[in-house]
Write an enzyme that holds these catalytic residues in place. Structure first.
Site, mmCIF file in Angstrom:
data_model
loop_
_atom_site.group_PDB
_atom_site.id
_atom_site.type_symbol
_atom_site.label_atom_id
_atom_site.label_comp_id
_atom_site.label_asym_id
_atom_site.label_seq_id
_atom_site.Cartn_x
_atom_site.Cartn_y
_atom_site.Cartn_z
ATOM 1 N N ARG A 78 0.794 -1.218 0.000
ATOM 2 C CA ARG A 78 0.000 0.000 0.000
ATOM 3 C C ARG A 78 0.830 1.273 0.000
ATOM 4 N NH1 ARG A 78 -2.790 -4.037 1.551
ATOM 5 N NH2 ARG A 78 -0.814 -4.604 2.452
ATOM 6 N N THR A 79 1.774 1.387 0.912
ATOM 7 C CA THR A 79 2.450 2.672 1.074
ATOM 8 C C THR A 79 3.253 3.013 -0.182
ATOM 9 O OG1 THR A 79 2.605 2.127 3.410
ATOM 10 C CG2 THR A 79 3.907 4.001 2.641
ATOM 11 N N LYS A 107 25.749 -3.612 -0.013
ATOM 12 C CA LYS A 107 27.224 -3.653 0.025
ATOM 13 C C LYS A 107 27.763 -2.994 1.283
ATOM 14 C CE LYS A 107 27.082 -2.703 -4.897
ATOM 15 N NZ LYS A 107 27.304 -1.567 -5.821
ATOM 16 N N ARG A 128 11.044 3.829 3.844
ATOM 17 C CA ARG A 128 10.630 2.819 4.831
ATOM 18 C C ARG A 128 11.877 2.057 5.252
ATOM 19 N NH1 ARG A 128 5.592 -1.227 4.546
ATOM 20 N NH2 ARG A 128 4.592 0.736 5.119
ATOM 21 N N HIS A 166 4.284 5.794 11.614
ATOM 22 C CA HIS A 166 3.892 5.663 10.201
ATOM 23 C C HIS A 166 2.882 6.793 9.937
ATOM 24 C CE1 HIS A 166 2.956 4.137 6.337
ATOM 25 N NE2 HIS A 166 2.742 2.864 6.612
#
Ligand code: CP
Length: 445
Positions: A78-79, A107, A128, A166
């Site tokens: 969704r986000t 890396k 995120r 969030h």
């Protein structure tokens, strides 16, 4: 007028109540434009009912020539996709890291370096990350004056930082509640599930408290709201949530209901959630919204604990039959097994509408942060200003006690703590978690 252009949105406290209401008004306009179909948002002017309505026709070009970077170090449907859809709907373009294994983080590149580089490729970044405080670190890495080579402000938008916050999900949640119930002030809202780890719940609890809702928290004892969230709710919003281990404990005072004796053990206690008929008879009379979250298995240090909690609460047709006819059922999704599929066809199930609002909400946010729209706020709406930049005196001589805080996972980053009044506790600026001050009296920068 409130200009959000260039502002970082790391926490829900980065927006005032008036700004949130302004975002909702812009969301309404974008939602109605989207409802009329993709073509309506690219036409310059449209005729409807004999009247020409200017404005909406330009939506599809609002962010032309601007680039959004979506940088996701954890899975998302969704986000990430609603941000990308929103930017595309506004005529902008998107670059994306959908899988951290394909970025140079694999890396060993540190987050601050990754963000600085991406900021030179994009006009806004949605991040995120599994570590609490990652979004704040990203914002700070762009604000550092000695690193001002960009010459422009690239907003960082927190798309979820570990178990912390969030904030854009909270915009979707509050908007949905307002659409379904007509208001937020004075509502009785139950937060149910893994309240310890669910970042959507933490941001939403602050948001609901700010808009005057009453919070009822229902969770197994081991998965209650974190202490730091409760302390902030009380100190900043004068809100003390009621806490229950069982729906049975939540019976309205006038029902005469006596909760059943507590079962022993986490698993047995958890099984009692959602299981009490008397509560379910009573709940509809005073509960306006029920916000359910899944067990956040990925955040448990011991997978066996997550497994023990799984299935401890399930919204099913039996629950629906007993709750109020207007109780809105919300879930940030994804669900696992806590809302039965049979519930989906009931009009009270609002979670797919909630997810669909993600596009117009994020269109509004992007248009504002990229300086393509401004919002008007009335004096009444102005509300509390966004959170201040930080404590007057930061203490840097302690490590954060939270092992998944970004300060314990990013090279060359020191934890920064502020004193919590006279409690003898310190609060980490990145993840908000608290620790004993241990007699420290001095500060350092
Ligand atoms: N609600 C939410 O954050 O969903 P995703 O994890 O799919 O983005």
């Amino acid at each position: 007028m409130s200009a959000l252009a260039g502002r970082h949105i790391v926490a829900i406290s980065d927006l005032s109540n008036g700004e949130i209401e302004g975002i909702f008004r812009l969301t309404d306009r974008f939602a109605s434009a989207l409802q009329e179909g993709p073509l309506s948002i690219v036409r310059r002017r449209r005729k409807r009912g004999g009247k020409t309505r200017p404005g909406l026709g330009t939506v599809g070009r609002l962010c032309a020539n601007q680039v959004l970077a979506t940088v996701f170090f954890e899975p998302s449907t969704r986000t990430r996709l609603s941000f990308e859809s929103a930017m595309n709907r506004l005529g902008g373009r998107v670059i994306s890291v959908a899988d951290p294994r394909t970025s140079s983080a694999a890396k060993g590149e540190r987050l601050a370096d990754t963000v600085r580089v991406i900021a030179s490729y994009a006009d806004a970044i949605v991040l995120r990350h599994p570590n609490e405080g990652a979004a704040l670190l990203a914002a700070e890495s762009l604000d550092e004056p000695r690193l001002a080579e960009l010459g422009r402000r690239v907003p960082i938008i927190n798309g979820g930082d570990g178990a912390h916050e969030h904030p854009t999900q909270t915009l979707c949640d509050l908007y949905t509640i307002k659409k379904e119930q007509g208001k937020i002030d004075g509502l009785n809202v139950a937060l149910c599930g893994d309240l310890l780890h669910a970042r959507t719940v933490h941001s939403l609890a602050y948001g609901l408290a700010r808009f005057g809702a009453n919070l009822k928290c229902i969770s197994p004892a081991s998965l209650r709201l974190p202490e730091y969230v409760k302390r902030r709710l009380a100190a900043e919003y004068n809100c003390v949530p009621e806490e229950y281990e069982s729906f049975g404990d939540l019976a309205a005072p006038d029902t005469g209901h006596v909760p059943a004796p507590r079962a022993r053990g986490r698993r047995r206690a958890a099984k009692r959630l959602m299981d009490d008929e008397q509560f379910l008879e009573a709940v509809g009379r005073f509960l306006d919204a029920l916000y359910v979250t899944r067990i956040q298995a990925e955040r448990f240090r011991d997978p066996a604990e997550a497994e023990a909690a799984r299935g401890s609460y399930v919204i099913n047709l039996e629950v629906l039959r007993r709750i109020g006819k207007r109780t809105t059922i919300l879930h940030p999704l994804p669900r696992v097994n806590e809302v039965d599929y049979s519930v989906d066809l009931d009009t009270r199930a609002a979670y797919f509408r909630q997810a669909s609002y993600g596009v117009p909400i994020r269109m509004a946010l992007l248009a504002l942060l990229l300086g393509r729209k401004r919002i008007r706020t009335t004096k009444r709406e102005a509300g509390p200003a966004p959170a201040a930049a930080g404590a007057e005196e930061w203490i840097t001589s302690f490590e954060c006690v939270n092992p998944t805080c970004i300060t314990n996972n990013e090279p060359a980053l020191r934890a920064r703590m502020e004193r919590i009044g006279d409690t003898g506790l310190l609060r980490c600026a990145y993840c908000d978690q608290e620790r004993e001050a241990g007699g420290v009296s001095g500060g350092g920068v």
